[in-house]
Design a protein around this motif. Structure first.
Motif, PDB file in Angstrom:
ATOM      1  N   GLU A  69       0.755  -1.232   0.067  1.00 21.29           N
ATOM      2  CA  GLU A  69       0.041  -0.016  -0.064  1.00 21.29           C
ATOM      3  C   GLU A  69       0.895   1.430  -0.050  1.00 21.29           C
ATOM      4  OE1 GLU A  69      -3.315   2.264   0.255  1.00 21.29           O
ATOM      5  OE2 GLU A  69      -3.391   0.357  -0.254  1.00 21.29           O
ATOM      6  N   PHE A  70       2.010   1.166   1.099  1.00 22.72           N
ATOM      7  CA  PHE A  70       2.577   2.458   0.688  1.00 22.72           C
ATOM      8  C   PHE A  70       3.944   2.575  -0.226  1.00 22.72           C
ATOM      9  CE2 PHE A  70      -0.130   2.761   4.780  1.00 22.72           C
ATOM     10  CZ  PHE A  70      -0.118   4.202   4.521  1.00 22.72           C
ATOM     11  N   PHE A  71       4.405   1.253  -0.523  1.00 24.96           N
ATOM     12  CA  PHE A  71       5.497   1.222  -1.532  1.00 24.96           C
ATOM     13  C   PHE A  71       4.792   1.620  -2.837  1.00 24.96           C
ATOM     14  CE2 PHE A  71       7.503  -0.514  -5.433  1.00 24.96           C
ATOM     15  CZ  PHE A  71       8.699  -0.940  -4.830  1.00 24.96           C
ATOM     16  N   VAL A  72       3.542   1.391  -3.163  1.00 22.75           N
ATOM     17  CA  VAL A  72       3.011   1.996  -4.282  1.00 22.75           C
ATOM     18  C   VAL A  72       2.863   3.703  -4.359  1.00 22.75           C
ATOM     19  CG1 VAL A  72       0.678   2.268  -5.491  1.00 22.75           C
ATOM     20  CG2 VAL A  72       1.425   0.021  -4.790  1.00 22.75           C
ATOM     21  N   TRP A  73       2.563   4.066  -3.070  1.00 18.37           N
ATOM     22  CA  TRP A  73       2.539   5.668  -2.831  1.00 18.37           C
ATOM     23  C   TRP A  73       3.835   6.154  -2.787  1.00 18.37           C
ATOM     24  CZ3 TRP A  73      -0.488   8.100   1.930  1.00 18.37           C
ATOM     25  CH2 TRP A  73      -0.610   9.465   1.454  1.00 18.37           C
ATOM     26  N   GLY A  74       4.817   5.798  -2.109  1.00 21.88           N
ATOM     27  CA  GLY A  74       6.053   6.271  -2.042  1.00 21.88           C
ATOM     28  C   GLY A  74       6.972   6.156  -3.293  1.00 21.88           C
ATOM     29  N   ALA A  75       6.500   5.384  -4.178  1.00 19.90           N
ATOM     30  CA  ALA A  75       7.285   4.933  -5.431  1.00 19.90           C
ATOM     31  C   ALA A  75       7.358   6.175  -6.314  1.00 19.90           C
ATOM     32  CB  ALA A  75       6.672   3.826  -5.925  1.00 19.90           C
ATOM     33  N   TRP A  76       6.235   7.159  -6.252  1.00 19.66           N
ATOM     34  CA  TRP A  76       6.083   8.199  -7.302  1.00 19.66           C
ATOM     35  C   TRP A  76       6.018   9.505  -6.473  1.00 19.66           C
ATOM     36  CZ3 TRP A  76       1.492  11.132  -7.132  1.00 19.66           C
ATOM     37  CH2 TRP A  76       0.614  10.472  -6.521  1.00 19.66           C
ATOM     38  N   PHE A  77       5.315   9.578  -5.147  1.00 24.10           N
ATOM     39  CA  PHE A  77       4.798  10.658  -4.657  1.00 24.10           C
ATOM     40  C   PHE A  77       5.891  11.571  -4.344  1.00 24.10           C
ATOM     41  CE2 PHE A  77       2.784  13.089  -1.325  1.00 24.10           C
ATOM     42  CZ  PHE A  77       1.571  13.432  -1.832  1.00 24.10           C
ATOM     43  N   VAL A  78       6.799  10.931  -3.825  1.00 25.26           N
ATOM     44  CA  VAL A  78       8.005  11.729  -3.251  1.00 25.26           C
ATOM     45  C   VAL A  78       8.777  12.707  -4.206  1.00 25.26           C
ATOM     46  CG1 VAL A  78      10.506  11.943  -2.220  1.00 25.26           C
ATOM     47  CG2 VAL A  78       8.518  10.272  -1.320  1.00 25.26           C
ATOM     48  N   VAL A 116       3.211  -1.609 -10.999  1.00 24.57           N
ATOM     49  CA  VAL A 116       3.535  -3.087 -10.965  1.00 24.57           C
ATOM     50  C   VAL A 116       3.268  -3.424  -9.598  1.00 24.57           C
ATOM     51  CG1 VAL A 116       5.089  -4.928 -10.874  1.00 24.57           C
ATOM     52  CG2 VAL A 116       5.211  -3.386 -12.819  1.00 24.57           C
ATOM     53  N   ALA A 117       3.598  -2.832  -8.428  1.00 26.33           N
ATOM     54  CA  ALA A 117       3.289  -2.882  -7.154  1.00 26.33           C
ATOM     55  C   ALA A 117       1.590  -2.954  -6.866  1.00 26.33           C
ATOM     56  CB  ALA A 117       4.102  -2.015  -6.340  1.00 26.33           C
ATOM     57  N   SER A 118       1.078  -2.010  -7.532  1.00 26.39           N
ATOM     58  CA  SER A 118      -0.172  -1.699  -7.394  1.00 26.39           C
ATOM     59  C   SER A 118      -0.991  -2.903  -7.995  1.00 26.39           C
ATOM     60  CB  SER A 118      -0.847  -0.618  -8.139  1.00 26.39           C
ATOM     61  OG  SER A 118      -2.243  -0.208  -7.964  1.00 26.39           O
ATOM     62  N   GLY A 119      -0.662  -3.673  -9.086  1.00 28.16           N
ATOM     63  CA  GLY A 119      -1.265  -4.613  -9.702  1.00 28.16           C
ATOM     64  C   GLY A 119      -1.233  -5.900  -8.669  1.00 28.16           C
ATOM     65  N   LEU A 120       0.096  -6.089  -8.159  1.00 27.09           N
ATOM     66  CA  LEU A 120       0.190  -7.258  -7.182  1.00 27.09           C
ATOM     67  C   LEU A 120      -0.625  -7.099  -5.918  1.00 27.09           C
ATOM     68  CD1 LEU A 120       4.295  -7.207  -7.188  1.00 27.09           C
ATOM     69  CD2 LEU A 120       2.659  -9.146  -8.056  1.00 27.09           C
ATOM     70  N   LEU A 121      -0.632  -5.755  -5.430  1.00 25.82           N
ATOM     71  CA  LEU A 121      -1.472  -5.705  -4.147  1.00 25.82           C
ATOM     72  C   LEU A 121      -2.978  -5.646  -4.479  1.00 25.82           C
ATOM     73  CD1 LEU A 121      -1.981  -4.779  -1.371  1.00 25.82           C
ATOM     74  CD2 LEU A 121      -1.933  -2.541  -1.915  1.00 25.82           C
TER      75      LEU A 121
END
Length: 404
Positions: free
Chosen positions: A16-25, A168-173
Protein backbone atom coordinates in the motif's frame (compact mmCIF):
# COMPACT_ATOMS: atom_id res chain seq x y z
CA UNK A 1 -3.87 -12.94 15.71
CA UNK A 2 -2.78 -15.93 13.64
CA UNK A 3 0.63 -15.74 12.00
CA UNK A 4 -0.86 -16.18 8.52
CA UNK A 5 -3.20 -13.21 9.05
CA UNK A 6 -0.35 -11.11 10.43
CA UNK A 7 1.73 -11.87 7.32
CA UNK A 8 -1.17 -10.99 5.02
CA UNK A 9 -1.84 -7.67 6.73
CA UNK A 10 1.86 -6.80 6.86
CA UNK A 11 2.28 -7.49 3.13
CA UNK A 12 -0.84 -5.43 2.42
CA UNK A 13 0.59 -2.46 4.31
CA UNK A 14 4.00 -2.86 2.65
CA UNK A 15 2.58 -2.72 -0.85
CA UNK A 16 0.00 0.00 0.00
CA UNK A 17 2.72 2.48 0.93
CA UNK A 18 5.34 1.20 -1.53
CA UNK A 19 2.91 2.13 -4.30
CA UNK A 20 2.46 5.62 -2.88
CA UNK A 21 6.10 6.27 -2.00
CA UNK A 22 7.34 5.02 -5.37
CA UNK A 23 6.14 8.15 -7.22
CA UNK A 24 4.78 10.66 -4.71
CA UNK A 25 8.08 11.86 -3.21
CA UNK A 26 9.72 12.70 -6.52
CA UNK A 27 6.66 13.88 -8.47
CA UNK A 28 7.51 17.54 -7.87
CA UNK A 29 10.96 17.06 -9.39
CA UNK A 30 9.46 14.99 -12.23
CA UNK A 31 6.99 17.74 -13.07
CA UNK A 32 9.44 20.64 -12.82
CA UNK A 33 12.29 18.98 -14.72
CA UNK A 34 10.60 16.49 -17.07
CA UNK A 35 7.26 18.12 -17.90
CA UNK A 36 8.62 21.66 -17.30
CA UNK A 37 5.73 22.85 -15.14
CA UNK A 38 5.51 25.80 -12.75
CA UNK A 39 5.41 25.53 -8.97
CA UNK A 40 1.69 26.28 -9.09
CA UNK A 41 1.14 23.32 -11.42
CA UNK A 42 3.08 21.13 -8.99
CA UNK A 43 0.67 22.25 -6.28
CA UNK A 44 -2.30 21.50 -8.55
CA UNK A 45 -0.94 18.00 -9.20
CA UNK A 46 -0.54 17.26 -5.50
CA UNK A 47 -4.00 18.73 -4.98
CA UNK A 48 -5.44 15.58 -6.57
CA UNK A 49 -4.60 13.80 -3.32
CA UNK A 50 -6.94 16.12 -1.45
CA UNK A 51 -9.74 15.69 -3.97
CA UNK A 52 -9.42 11.93 -3.56
CA UNK A 53 -9.37 12.22 0.21
CA UNK A 54 -12.53 14.35 0.24
CA UNK A 55 -14.36 11.78 -1.88
CA UNK A 56 -12.94 8.82 0.09
CA UNK A 57 -15.46 8.84 2.98
CA UNK A 58 -18.34 8.55 0.53
CA UNK A 59 -16.80 5.58 -1.29
CA UNK A 60 -15.87 3.84 1.95
CA UNK A 61 -19.13 4.66 3.72
CA UNK A 62 -21.29 3.70 0.76
CA UNK A 63 -19.59 0.45 -0.19
CA UNK A 64 -17.24 -0.90 2.50
CA UNK A 65 -19.53 -0.15 5.44
CA UNK A 66 -22.71 -1.20 3.69
CA UNK A 67 -22.60 -3.39 0.60
CA UNK A 68 -19.22 -4.93 -0.26
CA UNK A 69 -16.43 -6.54 1.74
CA UNK A 70 -13.54 -4.13 2.25
CA UNK A 71 -10.89 -6.46 0.79
CA UNK A 72 -12.82 -6.83 -2.47
CA UNK A 73 -13.13 -3.13 -3.17
CA UNK A 74 -9.47 -2.71 -2.16
CA UNK A 75 -8.48 -5.20 -4.85
CA UNK A 76 -10.63 -3.60 -7.54
CA UNK A 77 -9.33 -0.10 -6.84
CA UNK A 78 -5.69 -1.16 -6.96
CA UNK A 79 -6.05 -3.10 -10.22
CA UNK A 80 -7.61 -0.08 -11.94
CA UNK A 81 -4.97 2.12 -10.30
CA UNK A 82 -2.16 0.02 -11.78
CA UNK A 83 -3.32 0.81 -15.31
CA UNK A 84 -3.65 4.53 -14.57
CA UNK A 85 -0.16 4.76 -13.04
CA UNK A 86 1.40 3.09 -16.06
CA UNK A 87 -0.29 5.53 -18.42
CA UNK A 88 0.69 8.51 -16.22
CA UNK A 89 4.35 7.51 -16.45
CA UNK A 90 4.08 7.61 -20.24
CA UNK A 91 2.59 11.13 -20.38
CA UNK A 92 4.36 13.68 -22.56
CA UNK A 93 2.91 16.84 -21.01
CA UNK A 94 1.03 18.11 -17.98
CA UNK A 95 -2.28 18.27 -19.84
CA UNK A 96 -2.29 14.51 -20.48
CA UNK A 97 -0.69 13.65 -17.12
CA UNK A 98 -3.11 15.53 -14.86
CA UNK A 99 -6.42 13.76 -15.71
CA UNK A 100 -4.81 10.35 -15.19
CA UNK A 101 -3.39 11.44 -11.84
CA UNK A 102 -6.73 12.92 -10.75
CA UNK A 103 -8.68 9.73 -11.48
CA UNK A 104 -5.96 7.65 -9.84
CA UNK A 105 -5.99 9.62 -6.59
CA UNK A 106 -9.78 9.49 -6.40
CA UNK A 107 -9.40 5.71 -6.47
CA UNK A 108 -6.29 5.45 -4.28
CA UNK A 109 -7.18 7.64 -1.31
CA UNK A 110 -10.10 5.46 -0.15
CA UNK A 111 -7.68 2.54 0.09
CA UNK A 112 -5.87 4.25 2.99
CA UNK A 113 -9.02 3.98 5.07
CA UNK A 114 -9.73 0.47 3.78
CA UNK A 115 -6.37 -1.02 4.81
CA UNK A 116 -6.82 0.48 8.29
CA UNK A 117 -10.35 -0.86 8.58
CA UNK A 118 -9.29 -4.34 7.42
CA UNK A 119 -6.47 -4.35 9.96
CA UNK A 120 -8.54 -3.06 12.89
CA UNK A 121 -11.21 -5.70 12.33
CA UNK A 122 -8.65 -8.45 12.97
CA UNK A 123 -7.47 -6.95 16.29
CA UNK A 124 -8.85 -7.00 19.82
CA UNK A 125 -6.46 -4.22 20.97
CA UNK A 126 -5.54 -1.91 18.04
CA UNK A 127 -3.51 0.50 20.22
CA UNK A 128 -1.01 -2.29 20.91
CA UNK A 129 -1.26 -4.42 17.77
CA UNK A 130 -1.82 -1.93 14.93
CA UNK A 131 1.65 -0.28 15.04
CA UNK A 132 3.37 -3.64 14.43
CA UNK A 133 1.28 -4.05 11.25
CA UNK A 134 1.36 -0.44 10.12
CA UNK A 135 5.15 -0.32 10.39
CA UNK A 136 5.37 -2.49 7.27
CA UNK A 137 3.81 0.36 5.32
CA UNK A 138 6.70 2.52 6.44
CA UNK A 139 9.16 -0.15 5.34
CA UNK A 140 7.46 -0.20 1.94
CA UNK A 141 7.88 3.56 1.57
CA UNK A 142 11.55 3.26 2.61
CA UNK A 143 12.28 0.54 0.06
CA UNK A 144 10.64 2.62 -2.68
CA UNK A 145 12.82 5.65 -1.87
CA UNK A 146 16.01 3.63 -1.59
CA UNK A 147 15.28 1.93 -4.91
CA UNK A 148 14.90 5.28 -6.68
CA UNK A 149 18.14 6.53 -5.12
CA UNK A 150 20.04 3.30 -5.87
CA UNK A 151 18.94 3.30 -9.52
CA UNK A 152 19.80 7.00 -9.86
CA UNK A 153 16.56 7.96 -11.60
CA UNK A 154 16.68 11.56 -10.29
CA UNK A 155 20.15 12.23 -11.69
CA UNK A 156 19.43 10.38 -14.93
CA UNK A 157 16.17 12.27 -15.50
CA UNK A 158 14.15 9.04 -15.77
CA UNK A 159 11.63 9.61 -12.98
CA UNK A 160 8.84 8.47 -15.32
CA UNK A 161 9.95 4.97 -14.34
CA UNK A 162 8.77 5.60 -10.78
CA UNK A 163 5.16 5.52 -11.99
CA UNK A 164 5.68 2.25 -13.81
CA UNK A 165 7.33 0.69 -10.76
CA UNK A 166 4.33 1.79 -8.71
CA UNK A 167 1.97 0.34 -11.33
CA UNK A 168 3.51 -3.11 -10.99
CA UNK A 169 3.27 -2.98 -7.20
CA UNK A 170 -0.34 -1.78 -7.39
CA UNK A 171 -1.24 -4.73 -9.62
CA UNK A 172 0.33 -7.14 -7.12
CA UNK A 173 -1.59 -5.58 -4.23
CA UNK A 174 -4.81 -5.74 -6.24
CA UNK A 175 -4.41 -9.48 -6.67
CA UNK A 176 -3.30 -10.01 -3.06
CA UNK A 177 -6.34 -8.13 -1.75
CA UNK A 178 -8.71 -10.88 -2.88
CA UNK A 179 -6.91 -13.30 -0.52
CA UNK A 180 -7.08 -11.05 2.57
CA UNK A 181 -9.24 -11.92 5.62
CA UNK A 182 -12.89 -11.37 4.86
CA UNK A 183 -14.01 -7.98 6.14
CA UNK A 184 -17.76 -7.82 5.39
CA UNK A 185 -19.95 -4.80 5.98
CA UNK A 186 -21.01 -4.32 9.60
CA UNK A 187 -24.39 -2.81 8.83
CA UNK A 188 -27.28 -4.93 7.69
CA UNK A 189 -30.36 -2.73 8.26
CA UNK A 190 -32.97 -3.00 5.51
CA UNK A 191 -33.90 0.68 5.51
CA UNK A 192 -31.21 3.33 5.67
CA UNK A 193 -31.05 7.05 5.11
CA UNK A 194 -29.19 8.72 2.26
CA UNK A 195 -26.72 10.10 4.80
CA UNK A 196 -25.95 6.63 6.11
CA UNK A 197 -25.49 5.30 2.58
CA UNK A 198 -22.92 8.01 1.91
CA UNK A 199 -21.06 7.33 5.15
CA UNK A 200 -22.15 10.65 6.64
CA UNK A 201 -23.20 8.96 9.89
CA UNK A 202 -19.55 9.22 10.95
CA UNK A 203 -20.13 12.97 11.16
CA UNK A 204 -21.87 12.26 14.48
CA UNK A 205 -18.40 12.07 15.96
CA UNK A 206 -18.08 15.83 15.44
CA UNK A 207 -20.77 16.36 18.08
CA UNK A 208 -18.15 15.32 20.64
CA UNK A 209 -16.19 18.45 21.53
CA UNK A 210 -12.84 16.67 21.90
CA UNK A 211 -13.16 14.88 18.56
CA UNK A 212 -14.28 18.10 16.84
CA UNK A 213 -11.14 19.87 18.10
CA UNK A 214 -9.02 16.93 16.97
CA UNK A 215 -10.71 17.06 13.55
CA UNK A 216 -10.09 20.80 13.18
CA UNK A 217 -6.49 20.42 14.36
CA UNK A 218 -5.99 17.67 11.78
CA UNK A 219 -7.22 20.00 9.06
CA UNK A 220 -5.01 22.88 10.20
CA UNK A 221 -1.76 20.96 10.73
CA UNK A 222 -1.96 19.44 7.25
CA UNK A 223 -1.75 22.88 5.66
CA UNK A 224 2.00 23.12 6.39
CA UNK A 225 2.42 19.40 5.71
CA UNK A 226 1.53 20.05 2.05
CA UNK A 227 4.72 22.11 1.71
CA UNK A 228 6.76 19.07 2.75
CA UNK A 229 5.16 16.66 0.30
CA UNK A 230 5.18 19.14 -2.58
CA UNK A 231 8.61 20.67 -2.45
CA UNK A 232 11.06 18.82 -0.20
CA UNK A 233 12.48 16.76 -3.05
CA UNK A 234 12.87 19.75 -5.44
CA UNK A 235 14.35 21.75 -2.52
CA UNK A 236 16.94 19.11 -1.67
CA UNK A 237 17.90 18.62 -5.30
CA UNK A 238 18.21 22.38 -5.79
CA UNK A 239 20.32 22.60 -2.62
CA UNK A 240 22.74 20.11 -4.14
CA UNK A 241 21.97 16.97 -2.12
CA UNK A 242 22.86 13.81 -4.03
CA UNK A 243 20.30 10.95 -4.19
CA UNK A 244 17.76 13.11 -2.42
CA UNK A 245 14.94 10.54 -2.65
CA UNK A 246 17.16 7.96 -1.00
CA UNK A 247 18.11 10.40 1.77
CA UNK A 248 14.43 11.20 2.28
CA UNK A 249 13.85 7.55 3.14
CA UNK A 250 15.64 8.32 6.43
CA UNK A 251 12.37 9.94 7.42
CA UNK A 252 10.57 6.64 6.99
CA UNK A 253 13.33 4.82 8.87
CA UNK A 254 12.68 7.19 11.75
CA UNK A 255 8.96 6.56 11.29
CA UNK A 256 9.60 2.82 11.55
CA UNK A 257 11.48 3.19 14.84
CA UNK A 258 8.84 5.37 16.46
CA UNK A 259 6.07 3.14 15.14
CA UNK A 260 7.54 0.21 17.07
CA UNK A 261 7.82 2.36 20.20
CA UNK A 262 4.29 3.74 19.95
CA UNK A 263 2.62 1.33 22.40
CA UNK A 264 5.12 2.48 25.05
CA UNK A 265 4.57 6.17 24.27
CA UNK A 266 0.80 5.69 24.22
CA UNK A 267 0.68 4.24 27.71
CA UNK A 268 2.99 6.90 29.16
CA UNK A 269 2.00 10.06 27.31
CA UNK A 270 -1.62 9.72 26.24
CA UNK A 271 -3.38 11.16 23.22
CA UNK A 272 -2.90 14.90 23.80
CA UNK A 273 0.83 14.81 24.42
CA UNK A 274 1.39 12.43 21.51
CA UNK A 275 -0.47 14.72 19.11
CA UNK A 276 1.25 17.84 20.47
CA UNK A 277 4.73 16.34 20.10
CA UNK A 278 3.93 15.47 16.49
CA UNK A 279 2.98 19.10 15.81
CA UNK A 280 6.10 20.43 17.57
CA UNK A 281 8.27 18.21 15.38
CA UNK A 282 6.74 19.87 12.32
CA UNK A 283 7.74 23.31 13.59
CA UNK A 284 11.33 22.22 14.20
CA UNK A 285 11.54 20.41 10.86
CA UNK A 286 10.67 23.51 8.82
CA UNK A 287 13.06 25.69 10.83
CA UNK A 288 15.82 23.18 10.06
CA UNK A 289 14.96 23.32 6.36
CA UNK A 290 14.93 27.13 6.42
CA UNK A 291 18.47 27.38 7.77
CA UNK A 292 19.99 24.14 6.48
CA UNK A 293 22.37 23.69 3.55
CA UNK A 294 24.72 21.07 2.10
CA UNK A 295 27.74 22.68 3.79
CA UNK A 296 28.08 23.52 7.51
CA UNK A 297 24.36 23.05 8.21
CA UNK A 298 23.95 19.77 6.36
CA UNK A 299 22.91 18.21 9.68
CA UNK A 300 19.83 20.44 9.66
CA UNK A 301 18.67 19.00 6.35
CA UNK A 302 19.15 15.46 7.63
CA UNK A 303 17.55 16.38 10.96
CA UNK A 304 14.51 17.83 9.23
CA UNK A 305 14.10 14.61 7.25
CA UNK A 306 14.58 12.33 10.28
CA UNK A 307 11.96 14.25 12.26
CA UNK A 308 9.37 12.84 9.87
CA UNK A 309 9.05 9.80 12.15
CA UNK A 310 7.70 11.88 15.01
CA UNK A 311 5.73 14.16 12.69
CA UNK A 312 3.86 11.28 11.09
CA UNK A 313 3.56 8.64 13.81
CA UNK A 314 2.71 10.88 16.71
CA UNK A 315 -0.03 12.67 14.80
CA UNK A 316 -1.36 10.48 12.00
CA UNK A 317 -1.10 7.02 13.53
CA UNK A 318 -2.16 8.30 16.95
CA UNK A 319 -5.10 10.00 15.24
CA UNK A 320 -6.12 6.81 13.44
CA UNK A 321 -6.12 4.83 16.69
CA UNK A 322 -7.96 7.62 18.52
CA UNK A 323 -10.57 7.75 15.75
CA UNK A 324 -11.07 3.99 15.88
CA UNK A 325 -11.61 4.15 19.64
CA UNK A 326 -14.07 7.02 19.33
CA UNK A 327 -16.05 5.51 16.45
CA UNK A 328 -17.37 2.39 18.15
CA UNK A 329 -18.52 -0.60 16.14
CA UNK A 330 -21.18 1.06 13.99
CA UNK A 331 -19.11 2.96 11.44
CA UNK A 332 -15.45 2.01 11.72
CA UNK A 333 -14.64 2.35 8.02
CA UNK A 334 -16.59 5.59 7.60
CA UNK A 335 -14.82 7.11 10.62
CA UNK A 336 -11.41 6.30 9.11
CA UNK A 337 -12.63 7.88 5.88
CA UNK A 338 -13.67 10.96 7.83
CA UNK A 339 -10.23 11.48 9.32
CA UNK A 340 -8.70 10.87 5.88
CA UNK A 341 -10.96 13.68 4.65
CA UNK A 342 -9.71 16.00 7.40
CA UNK A 343 -6.01 15.33 6.87
CA UNK A 344 -5.24 14.35 3.29
CA UNK A 345 -8.43 16.07 2.11
CA UNK A 346 -9.37 19.48 3.46
CA UNK A 347 -6.09 20.34 5.21
CA UNK A 348 -3.78 19.45 2.37
CA UNK A 349 -6.23 20.94 -0.14
CA UNK A 350 -5.62 24.33 1.46
CA UNK A 351 -1.90 23.64 1.73
CA UNK A 352 -1.55 22.64 -1.90
CA UNK A 353 -3.48 25.71 -3.04
CA UNK A 354 -1.19 28.12 -1.20
CA UNK A 355 2.19 26.34 -1.38
CA UNK A 356 2.61 26.45 -5.16
CA UNK A 357 2.00 30.20 -5.53
CA UNK A 358 4.25 30.87 -2.50
CA UNK A 359 7.10 28.91 -4.09
CA UNK A 360 6.56 30.72 -7.39
CA UNK A 361 6.53 34.09 -5.56
CA UNK A 362 9.94 33.35 -4.05
CA UNK A 363 11.53 32.15 -7.29
CA UNK A 364 14.68 34.08 -8.12
CA UNK A 365 15.81 35.39 -11.50
CA UNK A 366 18.16 32.44 -12.08
CA UNK A 367 15.35 29.90 -11.58
CA UNK A 368 16.32 28.94 -8.01
CA UNK A 369 14.25 29.83 -4.94
CA UNK A 370 14.56 31.65 -1.62
CA UNK A 371 13.89 28.49 0.37
CA UNK A 372 14.50 30.12 3.76
CA UNK A 373 11.57 32.47 3.28
CA UNK A 374 9.44 29.63 1.90
CA UNK A 375 10.04 27.18 4.80
CA UNK A 376 9.47 29.76 7.53
CA UNK A 377 5.85 30.12 6.38
CA UNK A 378 4.78 26.50 7.18
CA UNK A 379 6.87 26.67 10.38
CA UNK A 380 4.78 29.63 11.56
CA UNK A 381 1.49 27.92 10.64
CA UNK A 382 2.45 24.73 12.51
CA UNK A 383 3.46 26.73 15.60
CA UNK A 384 0.11 28.53 15.67
CA UNK A 385 -1.83 25.24 15.37
CA UNK A 386 0.24 23.69 18.17
CA UNK A 387 -0.45 26.56 20.56
CA UNK A 388 -4.20 26.52 19.89
CA UNK A 389 -4.33 22.72 20.27
CA UNK A 390 -2.56 22.84 23.65
CA UNK A 391 -5.00 25.45 24.89
CA UNK A 392 -8.24 23.87 23.69
CA UNK A 393 -7.99 20.06 23.37
CA UNK A 394 -8.89 17.79 26.29
CA UNK A 395 -10.15 14.20 26.30
CA UNK A 396 -9.47 12.52 29.62
CA UNK A 397 -11.32 9.33 28.69
CA UNK A 398 -8.85 8.53 25.91
CA UNK A 399 -5.79 10.11 27.46
CA UNK A 400 -2.89 8.57 29.41
CA UNK A 401 -3.68 5.19 30.87
CA UNK A 402 -6.89 4.61 28.92
CA UNK A 403 -5.19 2.82 26.05
CA UNK A 404 -3.36 0.28 28.20
Amino acid sequence: MKLAVRLQLSTMMFLEFFVWGAWFVTMGTFLLNHLHTSGTQVGVAYLTQSIGAIIAPFIVGLIADRFMAAQLILGILHLIGAMLLWLAGSSADFESFYPLLLIYMILYMPTLALVNAISFRQMDDPAKKFPAIRVWGTIGWIIAGLTIGWLGWEKAGTLSLTFKMAAVASGLLGLLSFTLPNTPPLKKKEKVSVGELLGLDALRLLKQRSFLLFFLSSVAICIPLAFYYNFTNPFLNEAGMSSAAGKQSLGQMSELLFMLLMPLFFSRLGVKKMLALGMLAWVIRYIFFAFGNVDANYWMLIGGIVLHGICYDFFFVTGQIYTDARAGEQFKSAAQGLITLATYGVGMLIGYLISGPIVDAWQLADGTHNWQAIWLIPAGIALLVLLLFLLLFNDRKYDAGSQK
